[in-house]
Design an enzyme around this catalytic site. Structure first.
Site, PDB file in Angstrom:
ATOM      1  N   ALA A  17      26.389 -21.927  32.445  1.00 22.99           N
ATOM      2  CA  ALA A  17      27.425 -22.714  31.771  1.00 22.99           C
ATOM      3  C   ALA A  17      28.575 -23.057  32.702  1.00 22.99           C
ATOM      4  O   ALA A  17      29.546 -23.676  32.290  1.00 22.99           O
ATOM      5  CB  ALA A  17      27.950 -21.932  30.565  1.00 22.99           C
ATOM      6  N   GLY A  18      28.470 -22.657  33.955  1.00 20.72           N
ATOM      7  CA  GLY A  18      29.587 -22.898  34.878  1.00 20.72           C
ATOM      8  C   GLY A  18      30.693 -21.861  34.728  1.00 20.72           C
ATOM      9  O   GLY A  18      31.816 -22.084  35.134  1.00 20.72           O
ATOM     10  N   LEU A  19      30.370 -20.720  34.110  1.00 18.72           N
ATOM     11  CA  LEU A  19      31.375 -19.668  33.914  1.00 18.72           C
ATOM     12  C   LEU A  19      31.102 -18.463  34.809  1.00 18.72           C
ATOM     13  O   LEU A  19      31.635 -17.379  34.594  1.00 18.72           O
ATOM     14  CB  LEU A  19      31.403 -19.223  32.448  1.00 18.72           C
ATOM     15  CG  LEU A  19      31.759 -20.326  31.454  1.00 18.72           C
ATOM     16  CD1 LEU A  19      31.732 -19.784  30.033  1.00 18.72           C
ATOM     17  CD2 LEU A  19      33.117 -20.916  31.771  1.00 18.72           C
ATOM     18  N   ASP A  79      36.051 -25.007  47.325  1.00 24.33           N
ATOM     19  CA  ASP A  79      36.167 -23.645  47.887  1.00 24.33           C
ATOM     20  C   ASP A  79      35.265 -23.492  49.106  1.00 24.33           C
ATOM     21  O   ASP A  79      35.613 -22.822  50.071  1.00 24.33           O
ATOM     22  CB  ASP A  79      35.889 -22.558  46.831  1.00 24.33           C
ATOM     23  CG  ASP A  79      34.491 -22.610  46.240  1.00 24.33           C
ATOM     24  OD1 ASP A  79      33.816 -23.659  46.339  1.00 24.33           O
ATOM     25  OD2 ASP A  79      34.052 -21.587  45.666  1.00 24.33           O
ATOM     26  N   SER A 103      28.456 -16.486  35.382  1.00 22.09           N
ATOM     27  CA  SER A 103      27.779 -15.276  34.927  1.00 22.09           C
ATOM     28  C   SER A 103      27.017 -14.646  36.087  1.00 22.09           C
ATOM     29  O   SER A 103      26.963 -13.425  36.211  1.00 22.09           O
ATOM     30  CB  SER A 103      26.830 -15.591  33.772  1.00 22.09           C
ATOM     31  OG  SER A 103      25.906 -16.580  34.165  1.00 22.09           O
ATOM     32  N   GLU A 125      25.658 -14.107  47.885  1.00 14.47           N
ATOM     33  CA  GLU A 125      25.171 -15.082  46.901  1.00 14.47           C
ATOM     34  C   GLU A 125      24.183 -16.052  47.545  1.00 14.47           C
ATOM     35  O   GLU A 125      23.289 -16.572  46.895  1.00 14.47           O
ATOM     36  CB  GLU A 125      26.353 -15.841  46.312  1.00 14.47           C
ATOM     37  CG  GLU A 125      26.017 -16.722  45.153  1.00 14.47           C
ATOM     38  CD  GLU A 125      26.437 -16.164  43.814  1.00 14.47           C
ATOM     39  OE1 GLU A 125      25.841 -16.578  42.823  1.00 14.47           O
ATOM     40  OE2 GLU A 125      27.336 -15.311  43.743  1.00 14.47           O
ATOM     41  N   GLU A 176      37.699 -28.061  42.211  1.00 11.01           N
ATOM     42  CA  GLU A 176      36.244 -27.974  42.044  1.00 11.01           C
ATOM     43  C   GLU A 176      35.536 -28.516  43.277  1.00 11.01           C
ATOM     44  O   GLU A 176      35.916 -29.571  43.806  1.00 11.01           O
ATOM     45  CB  GLU A 176      35.860 -28.814  40.820  1.00 11.01           C
ATOM     46  CG  GLU A 176      34.806 -28.200  39.958  1.00 11.01           C
ATOM     47  CD  GLU A 176      35.219 -26.863  39.349  1.00 11.01           C
ATOM     48  OE1 GLU A 176      34.965 -25.815  39.981  1.00 11.01           O
ATOM     49  OE2 GLU A 176      35.784 -26.872  38.256  1.00 11.01           O
ATOM     50  N   TYR A 233      23.875 -29.568  44.521  1.00  7.05           N
ATOM     51  CA  TYR A 233      25.105 -28.865  44.907  1.00  7.05           C
ATOM     52  C   TYR A 233      25.206 -28.802  46.436  1.00  7.05           C
ATOM     53  O   TYR A 233      26.220 -29.172  47.036  1.00  7.05           O
ATOM     54  CB  TYR A 233      25.070 -27.459  44.299  1.00  7.05           C
ATOM     55  CG  TYR A 233      26.242 -26.580  44.644  1.00  7.05           C
ATOM     56  CD1 TYR A 233      27.340 -26.481  43.801  1.00  7.05           C
ATOM     57  CD2 TYR A 233      26.249 -25.822  45.818  1.00  7.05           C
ATOM     58  CE1 TYR A 233      28.412 -25.655  44.111  1.00  7.05           C
ATOM     59  CE2 TYR A 233      27.313 -25.006  46.140  1.00  7.05           C
ATOM     60  CZ  TYR A 233      28.391 -24.924  45.282  1.00  7.05           C
ATOM     61  OH  TYR A 233      29.450 -24.109  45.595  1.00  7.05           O
ATOM     62  N   ASP A 252      34.310 -17.629  42.897  1.00  2.00           N
ATOM     63  CA  ASP A 252      33.862 -16.863  41.729  1.00  2.00           C
ATOM     64  C   ASP A 252      34.047 -15.363  41.951  1.00  2.00           C
ATOM     65  O   ASP A 252      34.475 -14.633  41.057  1.00  2.00           O
ATOM     66  CB  ASP A 252      32.394 -17.165  41.438  1.00  2.00           C
ATOM     67  CG  ASP A 252      32.174 -18.654  41.238  1.00  2.00           C
ATOM     68  OD1 ASP A 252      33.174 -19.378  41.101  1.00  2.00           O
ATOM     69  OD2 ASP A 252      31.014 -19.088  41.225  1.00  2.00           O
TER      70      ASP A 252
END
Ligand code: NG1
Length: 369
Positions: free
Chosen positions: A105-107, A18, A109, A142, A15, A205, A153
Site C-alpha cells: 500500500a506504500g506504507l 531519497d 510494511s 533491502e 517522493e 521503480y 522507510d
C-alpha cells in the site's frame, strides 16, 4: 518470549528522491509489525506468520541464498544477511511475526518487517546498534530483495517521534523531528489497486531511479544536493531523463517549502504543496495511476486541503490532509464519492513513535538474550 516492533510510515512529501540522497519528510504511523521471539541454541532462524504467510526456516550463514522473488521470507533473510555482514553470524531465533500495516500500500510494511526482524536478531544476541549503524546496513539490506530503494522507510521506522514528522537527511545522515501542528490531521486512503513492489513495479521503480541518475550525470553534476535550477531540465534530450530530473529537483524544493509551512502552521500552503507534489508524480515521474488520481481528486472535492499518493506509487495509498476538525467530514465525503459507501479502506494515521523510541530508556537493540 521477547518482543520488538517497528512502525510503517506515510511519506508526507519528498517522493522518489531519497535514493538521490535528498531530504524527505515522512512520519511513522501507529500501524506496526511485531516480532515475538525466543533465542535459538544454534544458528537456525525460524519464523511463523500470524497473518497467513507460510512458515520459513533457514540456516544463518554469511551468504544466504534468497527464496524466489516475492517470498516474504526474503525480508527475514535480508535482515540476517545485513546483520551478518556487519556483526557476523550469531544465534538464530524462533519468531512469531504479525502486523497491521496494509501490505503493498506504500506504507512500508516490508521495511517495517525488515527493521523489526533485524532488531530481533540484534536483541537476541545482545548487540547494541546505533541509529547510524542501522542506517548503514538496512537500506542496502533491502536491496537483497531487489529494490534499489533509499533509506527513508528504515529511518522513519526507527527514529519516528510521537506527534512529529521526521526531516531526514542522508548526506550526511541525520534526522530532525518537526512537531506537526495539533490541529492538523491525516487520513490514509487506499486506491484499491495494490502496489506490488516485488514484481513488474520494481522494474518501473528502478527505471526512474536510474533515469534520474543519468540526467544528473548528463548535466555534469555529482549530487542532486548541488542542483536547484529546475530550468536545467530543458537541456536534457531524453524525455524520461528530463521528466525525472524535473520531478527530483522540484520535489526537493517542495520538501523545503513544506517544512517551512509546517513550522509556520500554514495549513493552506502545506496542502497546496502536497497537491503540487501529486501533479509532479502523475505528469512528471508518471508513477501514479487512474485510481490514485481519482482518489486524490475526490479527497479535494470532499474538502481536503491536500492529497497525494504516498510511497512509490503505481497503486497503494494516498495521504489526505485536512484540519483535524474537518477530518470526519472529509472521510465521509471520500467514502461516498470514491468508495460507494464502504468505509473500510480509509483510516486515520497519527504521527507515532519509531522502533527505537518504543524501546526507549535503554536501547531497542541492546537488551540481553
Ligand atoms: P515504498 O515502496 O512506498 O515502501 C519506496 C522506497 C522508498 C522511497 C519511495 C518513494 C524502498 C524500501 N522504499 O517506498 O525508499 O524511494 O519508494 O519515495 O525501496
Amino acid at each position: 518470549m521477547q518482543t520488538v516492533s517497528a512502525p510503517g510510515r506515510v511519506n508526507l512529501i519528498g517522493e522518489h528522491i531519497d535514493y538521490h540522497l535528498l531530504p524527505v519528510l515522512p512520519m511513522a504511523i501507529g500501524q506496526r509489525v511485531t516480532v515475538r521471539f525466543r533465542v535459538s541454541t544454534d544458528t537456525r532462524i525460524s519464523a511463523v506468520s500470524l497473518d497467513g504467510f507460510a512458515p520459513r526456516s533457514f540456516e544463518w550463514t554469511n551468504g544466504i541464498e534468497p527464496y524466489p522473488a516475492g517470498d516474504w521470507g526474503n525480508y527475514l533473510k535480508a535482515a540476517a544477511q545485513a546483520v551478518a555482514l556487519r556483526w557476523g553470524v550469531h544465534r538464530g531465533i524462533d519468531a512469531e511475526v504479525t502486523g497491521n500495516i496494509p501490505p503493498a500500500a506504500g506504507l512500508s510494511s516490508s521495511s517495517a518487517l525488515l527493521v523489526a526482524f533485524t532488531l530481533a536478531l540484534l536483541r537476541a544476541n545482545g548487540i547494541a546498534a546505533s541509529l547510524e549503524e542501522l542506517m548503514e546496513i538496512l537500506p542496502d539490506g533491502e536491496q537483497y530483495v531487489g529494490t534499489r530503494g533509499g533509506g527513508m522507510d528504515h529511518a522513519s521506522s526507527l527514529a519516528g517521534e510521537e506527534g512529529c514528522a521526521l526531516e531526514i537527511h542522508f548526506d550526511p545522515f541525520h534526522v530532525r523531528p518537526i512537531r506537526i501542528p495539533a490541529d492538523w490531521g491525516f487520513l490514509c486512503a487506499h486506491s484499491l489497486r495494490t502496489a506490488e513492489k516485488s514484481s513488474a513495479v520494481r522494474e518501473e521503480y528502478n527505471q526512474r531511479r536510474f533515469a534520474g541518475q543519468r540526467a544528473l550525470q548528463a548535466l555534469g553534476f555529482a549530487r542532486y544536493a548541488d542542483v536547484t535550477d529546475e530550468t536545467l531540465a530543458s537541456r536534457l534530450s531524453d524525455p524520461l531523463e528530463q521528466r525525472c530530473f524535473l520531478h527530483v529537483v522540484s520535489e526537493a524544493r517542495r520538501v523545503r517549502e513544506a517544512i517551512g509551512a509546517m513550522e509556520a502552521g500554514d495549513a493552506a500552503a502545506f496542502g497546496r504543496i502536497l497537491n503540487e507534489g501529486h501533479g509532479s508524480l502523475r505528469d512528471g515521474l508518471q508513477v501514479s495511476c487512474t485510481e490514485l488520481d481519482r482518489l486524490t481528486e475526490c479527497a479535494l472535492q470532499a474538502g481536503a486541503l491536500g492529497a497525494r499518493l504516498t510511497g512509490a506509487g503505481f497503486g497503494g495509498c494516498a495521504i489526505v490532509f485536512a484540519r483535524r476538525d474537518e477530518l470526519a467530514r472529509v472521510k465521509q465525503g471520500l467514502v461516498d464519492l470514491f468508495y460507494g459507501g464502504d468505509a473500510s479502506h480509509v483510516f486515520g494515521v497519527a504521527p507515532s513513535a519509531g522502533a527505537l523510541a518504543m524501546a526507549a530508556g535503554t536501547s531497542a537493540v541492546s537488551s540481553h538474550p
